[in-house]
Design a protein around this motif. Structure first.
Motif, PDB file in Angstrom:
ATOM      1  N   UNK A   1     -19.742 -23.248  91.453  1.00  0.00           N
ATOM      2  CA  UNK A   1     -18.928 -24.460  91.357  1.00  0.00           C
ATOM      3  C   UNK A   1     -17.535 -24.086  90.877  1.00  0.00           C
ATOM      4  N   UNK A   2     -16.543 -24.599  91.581  1.00  0.00           N
ATOM      5  CA  UNK A   2     -15.151 -24.341  91.222  1.00  0.00           C
ATOM      6  C   UNK A   2     -14.680 -25.410  90.254  1.00  0.00           C
ATOM      7  N   UNK A   3     -14.029 -25.003  89.192  1.00  0.00           N
ATOM      8  CA  UNK A   3     -13.373 -25.958  88.298  1.00  0.00           C
ATOM      9  C   UNK A   3     -11.887 -25.987  88.644  1.00  0.00           C
ATOM     10  N   UNK A   4     -11.357 -27.206  88.782  1.00  0.00           N
ATOM     11  CA  UNK A   4      -9.976 -27.385  89.213  1.00  0.00           C
ATOM     12  C   UNK A   4      -9.227 -28.271  88.229  1.00  0.00           C
ATOM     13  N   UNK A   5      -7.990 -27.913  87.944  1.00  0.00           N
ATOM     14  CA  UNK A   5      -7.175 -28.697  87.026  1.00  0.00           C
ATOM     15  C   UNK A   5      -5.773 -28.828  87.585  1.00  0.00           C
ATOM     16  N   UNK A   6      -5.372 -30.066  87.910  1.00  0.00           N
ATOM     17  CA  UNK A   6      -4.039 -30.333  88.444  1.00  0.00           C
ATOM     18  C   UNK A   6      -3.043 -30.570  87.321  1.00  0.00           C
ATOM     19  N   UNK A   7      -1.795 -30.307  87.636  1.00  0.00           N
ATOM     20  CA  UNK A   7      -0.696 -30.615  86.719  1.00  0.00           C
ATOM     21  C   UNK A   7       0.573 -30.800  87.533  1.00  0.00           C
ATOM     22  N   UNK A   8       1.603 -31.370  86.887  1.00  0.00           N
ATOM     23  CA  UNK A   8       2.901 -31.477  87.525  1.00  0.00           C
ATOM     24  C   UNK A   8       3.284 -32.859  88.012  1.00  0.00           C
ATOM     25  N   UNK A   9       2.384 -33.829  87.877  1.00  0.00           N
ATOM     26  CA  UNK A   9       2.737 -35.178  88.299  1.00  0.00           C
ATOM     27  C   UNK A   9       3.758 -35.798  87.365  1.00  0.00           C
ATOM     28  N   UNK A  10       4.259 -36.959  87.752  1.00  0.00           N
ATOM     29  CA  UNK A  10       5.232 -37.638  86.914  1.00  0.00           C
ATOM     30  C   UNK A  10       5.869 -38.804  87.621  1.00  0.00           C
ATOM     31  N   UNK A  11       6.890 -39.363  86.968  1.00  0.00           N
ATOM     32  CA  UNK A  11       7.650 -40.488  87.506  1.00  0.00           C
ATOM     33  C   UNK A  11       9.016 -39.972  87.948  1.00  0.00           C
ATOM     34  N   UNK A  12       9.332 -40.178  89.218  1.00  0.00           N
ATOM     35  CA  UNK A  12      10.615 -39.735  89.752  1.00  0.00           C
ATOM     36  C   UNK A  12      11.208 -40.837  90.620  1.00  0.00           C
ATOM     37  N   UNK A  13      12.482 -40.687  90.921  1.00  0.00           N
ATOM     38  CA  UNK A  13      13.138 -41.626  91.822  1.00  0.00           C
ATOM     39  C   UNK A  13      12.978 -41.172  93.274  1.00  0.00           C
ATOM     40  N   UNK A  14      13.114 -42.097  94.181  1.00  0.00           N
ATOM     41  CA  UNK A  14      13.055 -41.774  95.598  1.00  0.00           C
ATOM     42  C   UNK A  14      14.089 -40.700  95.931  1.00  0.00           C
ATOM     43  N   UNK A  15      13.668 -39.742  96.744  1.00  0.00           N
ATOM     44  CA  UNK A  15      14.546 -38.642  97.124  1.00  0.00           C
ATOM     45  C   UNK A  15      14.387 -37.403  96.271  1.00  0.00           C
ATOM     46  N   UNK A  16      13.710 -37.543  95.147  1.00  0.00           N
ATOM     47  CA  UNK A  16      13.526 -36.405  94.248  1.00  0.00           C
ATOM     48  C   UNK A  16      12.402 -35.500  94.726  1.00  0.00           C
ATOM     49  N   UNK A  17      12.198 -34.416  93.980  1.00  0.00           N
ATOM     50  CA  UNK A  17      11.145 -33.441  94.282  1.00  0.00           C
ATOM     51  C   UNK A  17      10.224 -33.268  93.087  1.00  0.00           C
ATOM     52  N   UNK A  18       9.006 -32.890  93.382  1.00  0.00           N
ATOM     53  CA  UNK A  18       8.017 -32.518  92.367  1.00  0.00           C
ATOM     54  C   UNK A  18       7.192 -31.380  92.924  1.00  0.00           C
ATOM     55  N   UNK A  19       6.689 -30.534  92.020  1.00  0.00           N
ATOM     56  CA  UNK A  19       5.741 -29.516  92.436  1.00  0.00           C
ATOM     57  C   UNK A  19       4.455 -29.677  91.644  1.00  0.00           C
ATOM     58  N   UNK A  20       3.383 -29.911  92.349  1.00  0.00           N
ATOM     59  CA  UNK A  20       2.073 -29.989  91.735  1.00  0.00           C
ATOM     60  C   UNK A  20       1.424 -28.610  91.744  1.00  0.00           C
ATOM     61  N   UNK A  21       0.669 -28.350  90.711  1.00  0.00           N
ATOM     62  CA  UNK A  21      -0.093 -27.108  90.615  1.00  0.00           C
ATOM     63  C   UNK A  21      -1.560 -27.443  90.406  1.00  0.00           C
ATOM     64  N   UNK A  22      -2.409 -26.546  90.862  1.00  0.00           N
ATOM     65  CA  UNK A  22      -3.850 -26.713  90.667  1.00  0.00           C
ATOM     66  C   UNK A  22      -4.426 -25.343  90.331  1.00  0.00           C
ATOM     67  N   UNK A  23      -4.909 -25.215  89.110  1.00  0.00           N
ATOM     68  CA  UNK A  23      -5.497 -23.959  88.647  1.00  0.00           C
ATOM     69  C   UNK A  23      -7.004 -24.012  88.849  1.00  0.00           C
ATOM     70  N   UNK A  24      -7.536 -22.953  89.439  1.00  0.00           N
ATOM     71  CA  UNK A  24      -8.966 -22.888  89.733  1.00  0.00           C
ATOM     72  C   UNK A  24      -9.641 -21.827  88.881  1.00  0.00           C
ATOM     73  N   UNK A  25     -10.898 -22.077  88.572  1.00  0.00           N
ATOM     74  CA  UNK A  25     -11.696 -21.096  87.827  1.00  0.00           C
ATOM     75  C   UNK A  25     -13.160 -21.267  88.210  1.00  0.00           C
ATOM     76  N   UNK A  26     -13.946 -20.241  87.934  1.00  0.00           N
ATOM     77  CA  UNK A  26     -15.384 -20.364  88.105  1.00  0.00           C
ATOM     78  C   UNK A  26     -15.947 -19.625  89.291  1.00  0.00           C
TER      79      UNK A  26
END
Length: 124
Positions: free
Chosen positions: A1-26
């Motif tokens: 079984x893979x354990x997954x943990x996301x990060x990097x979300x947030x509140x931004x204005x239209x036109x902006x950028x975000x990078x989400x990350x997902x760390x896996x283990x197991x």
């Protein structure tokens, strides 16, 4: 079984950028295709992007193609989702998922492990 943990979300204005990350283990991360899905309030969870085990192949939903980029670093057991030119309709909880194997799955039923999700909110 893979354990997954996301990060990097947030509140931004239209036109902006975000990078989400997902760390896996197991498990051996590089055996699996990895995908991103999202679910907006009152809507079904939908496919966003998937990347093959090697990172050499990708597939995107039409609504994000050209704006989002999925990538992975097998040495770090991490998959990323770079989101550019964000729109209010991109607002959702974003989930990272591990495929049942190495193929470019797009159906949620083909993903066996899921993260807890990270909220992305895009204001107009």
């Amino acid at each position: 079984q893979v354990q997954l943990a996301e990060s990097g979300g947030g509140l931004v204005q239209a036109g902006a950028s975000l990078r989400l990350s997902c760390a896996a283990s197991g498990v051996t991360f590089s055996f699996y295709a990895m995908g991103w899905f999202r679910q907006a309030p009152g809507k079904e969870r939908e496919f966003v992007a998937v990347i093959s085990w090697s990172g050499g192949s990708t597939r995107y939903a039409g609504s994000v193609k050209g704006r989002f980029t999925i990538s992975r670093d097998n040495a770090k057991n991490t998959v990323y989702l770079q989101m550019n030119s964000l729109k209010p309709e991109d607002t959702a909880v974003y989930y990272c998922a591990a495929g049942s194997g190495p193929s470019l799955y797009t159906e949620s039923a083909d993903f066996g492990s899921w993260g807890q999700g990270t909220q992305v909110t895009v204001s107009s």
